[in-house]
Design a protein around this motif. Sequence first.
Motif, short mmCIF file in Angstrom:
data_model
loop_
_atom_site.label_atom_id
_atom_site.label_comp_id
_atom_site.label_asym_id
_atom_site.label_seq_id
_atom_site.Cartn_x
_atom_site.Cartn_y
_atom_site.Cartn_z
N GLY A 1 0.83 -1.16 0.10
CA GLY A 1 -0.01 -0.12 0.03
C GLY A 1 0.83 1.23 0.05
O GLY A 1 1.78 1.28 -0.84
N VAL A 2 0.69 2.16 1.05
CA VAL A 2 1.34 3.21 0.94
C VAL A 2 2.49 2.93 2.13
O VAL A 2 2.09 2.51 3.25
CB VAL A 2 0.77 4.73 1.71
N PRO A 3 3.95 2.70 1.57
CA PRO A 3 4.76 2.05 2.46
C PRO A 3 5.18 2.97 3.67
O PRO A 3 6.47 3.34 3.56
CB PRO A 3 6.05 1.43 1.69
N SER A 4 4.37 3.54 4.52
CA SER A 4 4.72 4.22 5.62
C SER A 4 3.55 4.13 6.55
O SER A 4 2.47 4.03 6.29
CB SER A 4 4.74 5.66 5.21
N THR A 5 4.09 4.19 7.90
CA THR A 5 3.09 4.01 9.11
C THR A 5 2.45 5.42 9.19
O THR A 5 1.33 5.50 9.79
CB THR A 5 4.02 3.86 10.34
N LYS A 6 2.85 6.45 8.48
CA LYS A 6 2.21 7.77 8.52
C LYS A 6 0.93 7.50 7.49
O LYS A 6 0.06 8.65 7.49
CB LYS A 6 3.16 8.79 8.04
N GLY A 7 1.05 6.77 6.42
CA GLY A 7 -0.10 6.69 5.66
C GLY A 7 0.02 7.67 4.37
O GLY A 7 -0.57 7.49 3.45
N ILE A 8 1.27 8.38 4.44
CA ILE A 8 1.42 9.15 3.43
C ILE A 8 3.29 9.36 3.29
O ILE A 8 3.76 9.49 4.33
CB ILE A 8 0.73 10.76 3.41
N LEU A 9 3.61 9.56 2.05
CA LEU A 9 4.94 10.01 2.01
C LEU A 9 5.12 11.28 1.05
O LEU A 9 4.38 11.43 0.06
CB LEU A 9 5.82 8.92 1.10
#
Length: 190
Positions: A182-190
């Motif tokens: 998916g979005v490869p970040s625990t923040k949900g956005i890069l």
Amino acid sequence: MIEKIRQTKETNIHLRLDVDGTGKSEISTGVGFFDHMLESFAKHAQFDLTVKCEGDTHVDDHHTVEDVGIVLGMALSDAIYPLEGVERFGNSVIVMDEAAVECALDLSNRPFLVYEIGVTGKVGHFDVELAEEFFKAYAFNSGMTLHLVAQRGKNRHHIIEAAFKASAVALRRALAPNAKAGVPSTKGIL
């Protein structure tokens, strides 16, 4: 296919980038060794890359090398963000005879450069300090965290070329598809 044009008083650059390419390149910057490095980069990243640059090389090669880094970074940013469905992180160690250069990168959209290559002088007519200027412009305009570290080597040509190739292979690995990411970040956005 991303296309970028940048015109300043120092350079006139037309660049096309296809990150889903096959490694074909057509490079003309007026700086022979730099053309060779960009051809190697495209081949090992498996990008199709066209760069045509007219620069003030009668002054020196600095503006050409730095400005191509700016434009390539901008094109890469346009091609990959918002980042989704890829690995995000990539690394590589490339050897060329006695030289070994490591690249680790993060497509973080938070630019940073660690450049520990440690060579001085020239390769032909190319000032090797310009490689750092290229990578700085490229990393900061692409939103990439980029670490390049020479592990060993004596031959300037081998060391600089290994850096370009290592960055290309690490980038190809970072862009490898990962449908589960998916979005490869625990923040949900890069």
